[in-house]
Design an enzyme around this catalytic site. Sequence first.
Site, PDB file in Angstrom:
ATOM      1  N   ASP A  94       0.863  -1.187   0.000  1.00 35.42           N
ATOM      2  CA  ASP A  94       0.000   0.000   0.000  1.00 35.42           C
ATOM      3  C   ASP A  94       0.900   1.238   0.000  1.00 35.42           C
ATOM      4  OD1 ASP A  94      -2.287   1.558   0.282  1.00 35.42           O
ATOM      5  OD2 ASP A  94      -2.399   1.286   2.461  1.00 35.42           O
ATOM      6  N   GLU A 119       2.732   4.929  -4.042  1.00 36.96           N
ATOM      7  CA  GLU A 119       2.744   5.855  -5.212  1.00 36.96           C
ATOM      8  C   GLU A 119       4.089   6.531  -5.380  1.00 36.96           C
ATOM      9  OE1 GLU A 119       0.388   5.752  -2.752  1.00 36.96           O
ATOM     10  OE2 GLU A 119      -0.892   4.530  -4.014  1.00 36.96           O
ATOM     11  N   ASP A 153      -8.993   4.257  -1.983  1.00 34.41           N
ATOM     12  CA  ASP A 153      -9.905   4.753  -0.953  1.00 34.41           C
ATOM     13  C   ASP A 153     -11.196   5.325  -1.520  1.00 34.41           C
ATOM     14  OD1 ASP A 153      -7.858   3.968   0.640  1.00 34.41           O
ATOM     15  OD2 ASP A 153      -7.118   5.997   1.064  1.00 34.41           O
TER      16      ASP A 153
END
Length: 914
Positions: free
Chosen positions: A511, A514, A587
């Site tokens: 997670d 990015e 999300d």
Amino acid sequence: MEAAGKEEISVEDEAVDKNIFKDCSKIAFYRRQKQQLSTKSTYQALLDSATKGKDSTKFQILNEATKVPLLAEVYGIEGNIFRLKINEETPLKPRYEVPDVVTSKPRTVRLISSSGDAGSLVLADGKGDLKCHITANPFKVDLMSEEEVVMSINSLGHLYFEHLQVPLKKRATKENKEDTSVDASQENQEDLGLWEEKFGKFVDVKVNGPASIGLDFSLHGFEHLYGIPQHAESHQLKNTGDGDAYRLYNLDVYGYKIHDKMGIYGSVPYLLAHKPGRTLGIFWLNASETLVEINTEPAVKYTLTQMGPVAAKQKVRSRTDVHWMSESGIIDVFLLTGPTPSDVFKQYSYLTGAQAMPPLFSLGYHQCRWNYEDEQDVKAVDAGFDEHDIPYDVMWLDIEHTEGKRYFTWDKKRFPNPKRMQELLRNKKRKLVVISDPHIKIDPDYSVYAEAKEQGFFVRNHEGGDFEGVCWPGLSSYLDFTNPKVREWYSSLFTFSAYQGSTDILYIWNDMNEPSVFRGPELTMQKNAIHHGNWEHRELHNIYGFYQQMATAEGLIQRSKGKERPFVLTRSFFAGSQKYGAVWTGDNTAEWSYLKISIPMLLTLSITGIPFCGADVGGFIGNPEAELLVRWYQAGAYQPFFRGHATMNTKRREPWLFGEEHTRLIREAIRQRYTLLPYWYSLFYRAHVAAEPVMRPLWIEFPEELNTFGVEDEYMLGSALLVHPVTEPKATTVSVFLPGSNEVWYDSKTDAHWEGACTVKIPVTLDTIPVFQRGGSIVPIKTTIGKSTGYMTDSPYGLRVALSTKGSAVGELYLDDGHSFQYLHQKQFLHRKFSFLSGVLTNSCADKRGHHPSKCVVERVFVLGLKKQPSSVTTHSSDGKEEPVVFTYCTTMSTLSLEKLSLNIGADWEVHIK
Ligand code: NOJ
């Protein structure tokens, strides 16, 4: 920066504010390229200087103003692919070329050159039906198929290439006054962000000045484009107005806005264009920040009398222009010429690899929450599934399971005995997934940090120290996964001896990759951070997460000594991420609109090579009402990656917490998923070996039917099932479009049938999941459902045979041990083919290379659309044995049901219906 305390760190506080993120007007290379376009400067190709190498044809391109030479290379690649590369001929220093995405070096084919008219060069593939027609002045490339121009490159003159420059300061000292290509006046500099780009309190310094690139592509006759994930947008790409380009820049956008072109977690710089008769792909291999503008000129019909025959023929064609712009790197573009959608999928997968064959358990249902508090909680939730007779396969643990967000550790109070907890799950044939993020807490006593620090494995800041940024653990450094040594080391952290408390049922979730940096520009890393090989972060931002998933998947393979298939979920991704696992849409919010947008978002991922994708069921943020939750489970059960997840501070929402009736509905949705497991697994095998998307927009199955091209509220699962999830509250009916004039469709719930090419209004109640089986298909199912996929290995099969208008049907089943690589190395698999023709249902071998003994039998056969009541049904085995079968025929619904059969799944047999 001081270490942040726990209470200070919340992505909710930081990310909801949209001002954190740039729109196009705040992106300097966008402004520069737009400004340049208004002052048209042209490029000329020096075709006389063209040279033919072993793999490519090279020639120079010159900009009439700057006179700095570019070098173009055209490659023919096996499978009807062209590649065009444009770089500076002699850049000040090498420009970044994206490594590791294109699988092994694609095999080139020799292009045969002939000069066309004066000032042009024609490069044709061996067969001669595909040609690149290059025009010298102004430089333009036409891609022709059978003498028709299907795509033109630079016909709008948007080729743009900024040359690396000696830093201003150095130039001043050298008193080098030669370079006049850039206006360095203070005002222009600010506006165009040439050497420095400001955004809020952040200043991005560009050592070698601006370095952006751009190019336009005109797609002749095309009005329908798809791809370039990830955006919370419609499946069909929209026209972009000024300042509204699709942005590809991987960012952590909590509760992202929907119907927006801002970049979110991942990027695949690849789009498909489709029209009846042809599908094309453009794969723009660049990992820096990228913008894409789309402009469709619809077909204009002129009458012959107005324009004359020739003009009329030209004008009648529609056209879509695509303008790609990237902040740096080189132009490296692959043109996938199709002609069919499935050809384009194969061409793209030839370049970037196919979907990894997932372990079977990962196609079951996953239960996640930020966070399951402790071992007791895990035990209770696990037991809850059994108490309520709901199958599930995987329990997930989010960041709180660690000691202070130090990945690879366990919070000793909450999870004192992780192995014991995993044994509990293992006993139920279930798995555990835990999170592992790329940021590493700065703590000399944390061995992962200390080792990485010592070995110089972190991304560096531009001053040469380790880059430091804030994320969940507070101040952290970020592993430089672009370094193969770092990946090797990271992979080794997953071995059982290194990862204390881990067992072979533990899998991984990557997670925040990015990467997410809470106080960084746009919540990510400064562009001038430095990676392995001295590359700036700007060059490779979009591929950072890809590398983490690569290293994680490799780690899981290695810990099993190469025997077991990994499962790794990643939030950030790039072209080719399909080789390493699954992706989810981050999300989202517990609102109907987010349920609805999950469909186009997943369709877009599916057709851009990433079929193993899903959205958080229930919506991550907020509290779904029971009806929304039920509808989300029903939709999720028919989407590839099926996981319920919720953020902190939301109410608990395990499937049994909303009253008996809702529990029943959720149970039923999840059970439908498990019933269809053999079909899902077979679809993933097709994705793995033949690059076929699992979840498919209708246009792929009906490529000649214009009215399917814009559909995104329903989709096909494989080629047999059409799914139209209910995404409206209090729905009493759903309008379902059933495509294909020669098709017949069967309602999976009621067995009612409709002829295709119509829209039907289906009455729905809260227990309806509108699913339709296409006439002509056979879908394998499981007739008994277990606690998890592991319990279903030996459970019997059923075949749902839906007859076409001609009374026939075909289908297939792929089967293996569900977890190892034996299917690949030892050919331990079964691939069966089912067909129904003239009243005979046949089970035969689809791939003779495979062998995998199975005790499983086909227990039930259900035939839809059998017009006449049979007088007898008999089974025939390959040794000539014939046995009668008891059957039930329903005249009103024209269905035939055969039960209590015992036909081995792996054997050749026939069922005769007379
Ligand atoms: C962000 C992810 O998108 C979300 O799924 C996760 O629960 C949180 N990070 C905490 O790890």
